[in-house]
Design an enzyme around this catalytic site. Structure first.
Site, PDB file in Angstrom:
ATOM      1  N   THR A 114     -54.695 -27.455 -29.371  1.00 25.21           N
ATOM      2  CA  THR A 114     -55.073 -28.412 -29.860  1.00 25.21           C
ATOM      3  C   THR A 114     -54.400 -28.553 -31.152  1.00 25.21           C
ATOM      4  OG1 THR A 114     -56.510 -29.766 -30.659  1.00 25.21           O
ATOM      5  CG2 THR A 114     -57.179 -27.778 -30.341  1.00 25.21           C
ATOM      6  N   TYR A 138     -65.115 -25.801 -32.607  1.00 33.33           N
ATOM      7  CA  TYR A 138     -64.245 -26.227 -31.476  1.00 33.33           C
ATOM      8  C   TYR A 138     -62.815 -25.626 -31.619  1.00 33.33           C
ATOM      9  CZ  TYR A 138     -60.871 -28.995 -28.774  1.00 33.33           C
ATOM     10  OH  TYR A 138     -59.577 -29.388 -28.026  1.00 33.33           O
TER      11      TYR A 138
END
Ligand SMILES: NC(=O)c1ccc[n+]([C@@H]2O[C@H](COP(=O)([O-])OP(=O)(O)OC[C@H]3O[C@@H](n4cnc5c(N)ncnc54)[C@H](O)[C@@H]3O)[C@@H](O)[C@H]2O)c1
Length: 322
Positions: A114, A138
């Site tokens: 990501t 995350y």
């Protein structure tokens, strides 16, 4: 192909594209955030990536040529509230999966990463040389796995393609699968739900950013374009390609206000917008430079923002998933 996390949003669209290109996708998923209805192009093997025995058994049954790994907890806000859950699922789970993959002698691995691994942008658009300083647990779990994969390439011979997505959006054009997260935190489904009257309105966080209209800028990339990049990554690894990390975005930044106004136009249903303070950890602008994906995989996005919103609208308005 073993598609780990293939009952989720991006994994299921990738199964669709794999099947269209002649591959046989086998889904491994614990259904913690996936949907058995999304597994339509091959078998579903229920299991958790932290369960080594189950992984070994499924890998021994199907003998996959490559692994595509989508399984993760993905909600940034949750990762701040309970980082241990994220380290357990995303890091320990992936280490367990990698151990099973290595012991089965598989050497081709595609990993969902990501733009959150970059942290706050130093320049825009961002390319793969941008420093990686994730600003939440995350993003850090994904960055840790990226580093593990680099070491496993150097010392274990495991070749991987790390794909760093920007904002995945849109849905299958036939309307069978789409974006369905619980809880939903992504802007497009939230705004569409507001247009459908399923929410009272849309909350826009921060309107004093240094952008053309004061709202954050994001790079929305169609989920079918992401799926296409995965199949290209598999082809690349199976034909001997070496490990690499690639951004996947369109290079076009859209402000949240522009996004919301495009959703009102496509749906024909204006909805109330509530303004709230900036959220901690939101970057002003996240836009990809994906030239490397073009040069290595020949990948270029085919769909634009209008296509994304139309396909998402078609998916959300044609079903009621509560
Ligand atoms: N959605 C985005 O915009 C976006 C952006 C960048 C990166 N990503 C990454 O892409 C991947 C897929 O995201 P998504 O939006 O499809 O999410 P998703 O939640 O729809 O899919 C994830 C799937 O993994 C499964 N899963 C989670 N933990 C598991 C475990 N321990 N064992 C087995 N299965 C497990 C879930 O049940 C779900 O089906 C994730 O790794 C995410 O970090 C997503």
């Amino acid at each position: 192909m073993l598609v780990v996390g293939g009952a989720g949003y991006i994994g299921s669209h990738t199964c669709l594209t794999l099947a269209n290109r002649g591959y046989k996708p086998v889904v491994f998923d614990n259904l913690s955030n996936g949907h058995s209805e999304f597994v339509r192009w091959g078998p579903l093997e229920k299991g958790d990536i932290r369960d080594r025995e189950r992984l070994d058994a499924v890998i021994a049954t199907y003998k996959p040529d490559a692994i595509l790994h989508f399984a993760a907890m993905i909600e940034v806000g949750e990762s701040v509230k309970d980082p241990a859950l994220f380290y357990d699922n995303n890091v320990i789970g992936t280490l367990t999966l990698l151990a099973a993959v290595l012991s089965a002698g598989i050497d081709a691995f595609v990993f969902s990463s990501t733009c959150a691994t970059y942290g706050l942008p130093k320049q825009s658009p961002m390319d793969e040389t941008h420093e990686q300083r994730p600003i939440n647990p995350y993003g850090r779990t994904k960055w840790i796995v990226e580093q593990v994969l680099q070491d496993y390439d150097s010392y274990k011979g495991l070749r991987s393609v790390i794909l760093r997505y920007f904002n995945a959006a849109g849905a299958d054009l036939a309307g069978h699968i789409g974006e369905w997260h619980s809880p939903e935190t992504h802007a497009i489904p939230l705004a569409i739900d507001a247009a459908l009257g399923r929410r009272t309105g849309f909350t826009l966080f921060g309107n004093d950013y240094e952008t053309r209209d004061g709202t954050c800028v994001r790079d929305y990339v169609h989920v079918l374009d992401l799926a296409d990049a995965h199949v290209r990554a598999v082809d690349y690894l199976l034909s001997g390609g070496k490990s690499t990390q690639l951004n996947l975005g369109t290079g076009t930044g859209t402000t949240v206000r522009e996004l919301v106004s495009a959703i009102s136009t496509v749906s024909g249903k204006p909805f109330p917008i509530e303004h709230a303070e900036r959220r901690y950890g939101d970057s002003t602008s996240l836009v990809a430079n994906s030239e490397l994906a073009l040069s290595i995989l020949g990948w270029q996005p085919k769909y634009n923002l209008h296509d994304i919103i139309r396909s998402a609208w078609q998916w959300h308005s044609s079903r009621n998933h509560g």
